[in-house]
Design a protein around this motif. Sequence first.
Motif, short mmCIF file in Angstrom:
data_model
loop_
_atom_site.label_atom_id
_atom_site.label_comp_id
_atom_site.label_asym_id
_atom_site.label_seq_id
_atom_site.Cartn_x
_atom_site.Cartn_y
_atom_site.Cartn_z
N HIS A 159 0.64 -1.36 0.03
CA HIS A 159 0.12 -0.15 0.08
C HIS A 159 1.14 1.12 0.19
CE1 HIS A 159 0.73 -1.27 4.26
NE2 HIS A 159 0.29 -0.43 4.27
N THR A 160 1.65 1.15 -0.06
CA THR A 160 2.82 2.54 -0.58
C THR A 160 3.05 2.59 -1.70
OG1 THR A 160 4.81 1.15 -0.37
CG2 THR A 160 4.48 2.14 1.65
N TYR A 161 2.85 1.83 -2.76
CA TYR A 161 2.50 2.50 -3.84
C TYR A 161 1.22 3.26 -4.72
CZ TYR A 161 6.19 -1.14 -5.68
OH TYR A 161 7.10 -1.78 -5.29
N GLN A 162 1.45 4.37 -4.21
CA GLN A 162 1.34 5.51 -3.81
C GLN A 162 1.78 6.37 -3.98
OE1 GLN A 162 -1.61 6.14 -0.79
NE2 GLN A 162 -1.06 4.50 0.50
N GLN A 163 1.43 7.57 -4.72
CA GLN A 163 2.46 8.92 -4.44
C GLN A 163 2.43 9.86 -2.93
OE1 GLN A 163 0.35 11.98 -6.78
NE2 GLN A 163 2.87 13.34 -6.54
N LEU A 164 3.06 9.26 -2.49
CA LEU A 164 3.97 9.91 -1.19
C LEU A 164 4.77 10.64 -0.66
CD1 LEU A 164 5.32 6.01 -1.06
CD2 LEU A 164 3.19 6.93 -0.03
N ASP A 165 4.48 11.39 0.43
CA ASP A 165 6.17 12.30 0.80
C ASP A 165 6.37 11.40 2.38
OD1 ASP A 165 3.80 12.41 2.57
OD2 ASP A 165 2.83 14.18 1.58
N ILE A 223 5.52 -14.64 18.46
CA ILE A 223 6.44 -16.02 18.03
C ILE A 223 7.13 -16.21 19.37
CG2 ILE A 223 7.92 -16.86 16.60
CD1 ILE A 223 6.23 -15.23 14.19
N GLY A 224 7.66 -15.36 19.63
CA GLY A 224 8.58 -15.70 20.75
C GLY A 224 10.53 -15.41 19.59
N GLY A 225 11.46 -15.63 20.65
CA GLY A 225 12.56 -16.07 20.54
C GLY A 225 13.02 -15.34 19.38
N ASP A 226 14.45 -15.39 19.01
CA ASP A 226 15.42 -14.65 18.63
C ASP A 226 15.35 -15.00 16.68
OD1 ASP A 226 17.54 -13.52 17.92
OD2 ASP A 226 19.04 -14.59 18.16
N ILE A 227 14.68 -13.70 16.52
CA ILE A 227 13.88 -13.75 15.07
C ILE A 227 14.26 -12.41 14.39
CG2 ILE A 227 11.97 -16.73 14.93
CD1 ILE A 227 10.26 -14.45 14.79
N LEU A 228 14.20 -12.63 12.53
CA LEU A 228 14.44 -11.31 12.53
C LEU A 228 13.03 -10.36 11.36
CD1 LEU A 228 17.41 -12.42 10.05
CD2 LEU A 228 17.68 -11.15 12.23
N LEU A 229 13.39 -9.36 11.52
CA LEU A 229 12.69 -8.12 10.73
C LEU A 229 12.62 -8.38 9.81
CD1 LEU A 229 10.75 -6.17 13.45
CD2 LEU A 229 10.87 -5.92 11.31
N SER A 230 11.63 -8.21 8.77
CA SER A 230 12.49 -8.40 6.94
C SER A 230 11.20 -7.61 6.25
CB SER A 230 12.92 -9.84 6.42
OG SER A 230 13.19 -9.15 4.77
N TYR A 231 11.79 -6.39 5.96
CA TYR A 231 10.64 -5.56 4.99
C TYR A 231 10.74 -4.52 3.98
CZ TYR A 231 6.82 -1.22 5.77
OH TYR A 231 6.53 -0.21 5.18
N GLY A 232 10.22 -4.17 3.02
CA GLY A 232 10.93 -3.21 1.77
C GLY A 232 9.86 -3.47 0.65
N ASP A 233 9.84 -2.19 0.28
CA ASP A 233 9.09 -2.15 -1.44
C ASP A 233 9.98 -1.14 -1.53
OD1 ASP A 233 7.52 -1.20 1.38
OD2 ASP A 233 7.40 0.34 -0.42
N THR A 234 9.72 -0.93 -2.66
CA THR A 234 11.25 -0.03 -3.41
C THR A 234 10.41 1.52 -3.38
OG1 THR A 234 12.21 -1.19 -5.45
CG2 THR A 234 11.20 1.15 -5.43
N PRO A 235 9.39 1.85 -2.49
CA PRO A 235 9.06 3.55 -2.30
C PRO A 235 9.84 4.01 -1.02
CG PRO A 235 7.28 2.51 -3.25
CD PRO A 235 8.17 1.46 -3.28
#
Lengths: 359, 359
Positions: free
Chosen positions: B167-173, B195-207
């Motif tokens: 939902h970042t695929y729109q005009q943004l500032d 969930i707990g434990g030593d787990i990672l957080l992955s994120y990302g989109d081009t905008p």
Amino acid sequence: MTLAIQRPTLLIDEAICRSNIQRMKERADSAGIIFRPHFKTHQSAQIGAWFREAGVEKITVSSVEMAQYFSQHGWYDITIAFPYNPLEASAIDLLARDIKLGILIESEGALAHAAKHLSSPIHYWIKIDVGTGRTGIDERHFEMLSKLRKSSNSNHHCAGVLAHAGHTYQQLDMNSVRKIFEESLRLLNAAREMIGGDILLSYGDTPTCSFLTDWTGVDEMRPGNFVFYDTMQYDFGSCSVENIAVCMVCPVVAIHQDRNEAVIYGGAVHFSKDFIDREEGKYGILVKLTDNTWEKQPSGGLIRLSQEHGIISGDPDYIRSLRIGDLVGILPIHSCLTADLQGSYLSLSGNVIAKMTKV
Amino acid sequence: MTLAIQRPTLLIDEAICRSNIQRMKERADSAGIIFRPHFKTHQSAQIGAWFREAGVEKITVSSVEMAQYFSQHGWYDITIAFPYNPLEASAIDLLARDIKLGILIESEGALAHAAKHLSSPIHYWIKIDVGTGRTGIDERHFEMLSKLRKSSNSNHHCAGVLAHAGHTYQQLDMNSVRKIFEESLRLLNAAREMIGGDILLSYGDTPTCSFLTDWTGVDEMRPGNFVFYDTMQYDFGSCSVENIAVCMVCPVVAIHQDRNEAVIYGGAVHFSKDFIDREEGKYGILVKLTDNTWEKQPSGGLIRLSQEHGIISGDPDYIRSLRIGDLVGILPIHSCLTADLQGSYLSLSGNVIAKMTKV
């Protein structure tokens, strides 16, 4: 579905295809006109063979590459229904040595270029704009048609006037089809008169060819999509759902019962992002798969697409019945573009149907 | 343009590509997070090599076939950012014998199926819906996350929580990007806690990846489109027109001066029918070609598409200057889908850049 399908796959019902071909061939035969179906929809030598078995000998394609492909598969009378591209002159010239090749001309510049750069015999069609506003000469410029009458190359002959009524791609009834047809015929006849000589009149788009029975005044029809039909043509009224010969089979990969939605493996790279505004699934109709075919009963739609994901929406009970790893069927919105995106197709008996591939 | 282009061809400016890669790599490095770019945009081993030269070792793909392709080209750490498809279990299992493979899970059913059918080591990511409403577990169902904590297969480990903010695929500032990011971070952290434990957080989109500088709380970013960018991202504000690394080069085949339009060889089968609502050319920006590159000056747009035809509209003087057989350049609206439609790409120096092809 007993077929071992793991990824988005376009399933083709050969019997429906053949009956679509047969029916359209009979329409052309009973109208006494030439049937030159457009092969851009299927792009497959094997499906081409079904046409040949139905008695078809002349075809239409939309690119030089497609003409090369079908020429390599034994077709000798091909019209490239796309404006002459000067940059492909060598390839066109080479092809026209071997087969009877038709090209489209809509300007003096194109005619002169072809005359100079194509030494092989060429049959050129003059493209007339009958109201679509895409390519072709429109009525206000008909005076220039006299300049296209004759090529300076004695090997090049004007075959006729040709039109594609793209503005029939909308919801239609017999009356509106006839109105568009009559206006097109008026324009094509006026154009032919301006050019003069014994030349043909070629017309055709799937909606018109599916509706119209009286073809008086036309010499040749060139529908393409009818071989498969699709959800768009079904909505336009060109076909019944039983005439749709293609179904995208896609794995279910996630269920969202609270939204009455499921996520399928099948996205824009499999369906294309073409759409029409329709209440239930702008990208296609959801159907149930049974054994090795699909039920001709809509049960929801394909409502959103991203690159590889599709979202289907359906009856809560149907969505509840789904499990991840199930296969669902979608009658695509626009079969030409969906078919173009496939590497190959699959028959109901599990055989791969080869098609042209991109270089 | 001195390149011998005869048909619609996607031209790639390697220098812009490499600088897009370098810049994003530096953003990830300076934020101290893992850079796992999405390769679905280019689908090319050769362009993959440019990433490797920039120090990239981990990648994201959107299909099992794409994972196989890049694994064959020397990539050993691949996340398939698409919900686990039970029907491809054998292929996934085979692949995970050779490389470090990540898959996406969003239900107990998927986790159990993977546990049973994949004997190889698997790193699974739990997909969280941060508001896009496509795939992933949304906040109302976070209680079920505890059931995804552990697989019954001791070879399978939960790597982390993963989201794509579509939902970042729109005009943004900067402000709206930050708002979406903060809400996503709240949801991802809540999910991780559940969930707990030593787990990672992955994120990302081009905008987001193009705008955001403070990545506190995130472990990994996965943008894809930025390697090429496109007209859509330019309109969103994610890039400048100088950052767009791809240009479709198309022959002009007809001129309609009275409509200020020209017809190009380049249609839905070359561009895709994706679009955004924009005043000048919903399918892309028209640019002038100069020598072997393109001017970074919009001069009109690609306004309509059919299967092989495109209609460009532009300044009357520019349209008047065109001749059939000229080449024009279009910065496509959505480079991922345009690139997917190509059989290969062309570099500015005229070399073919190979990519994955459809089977």
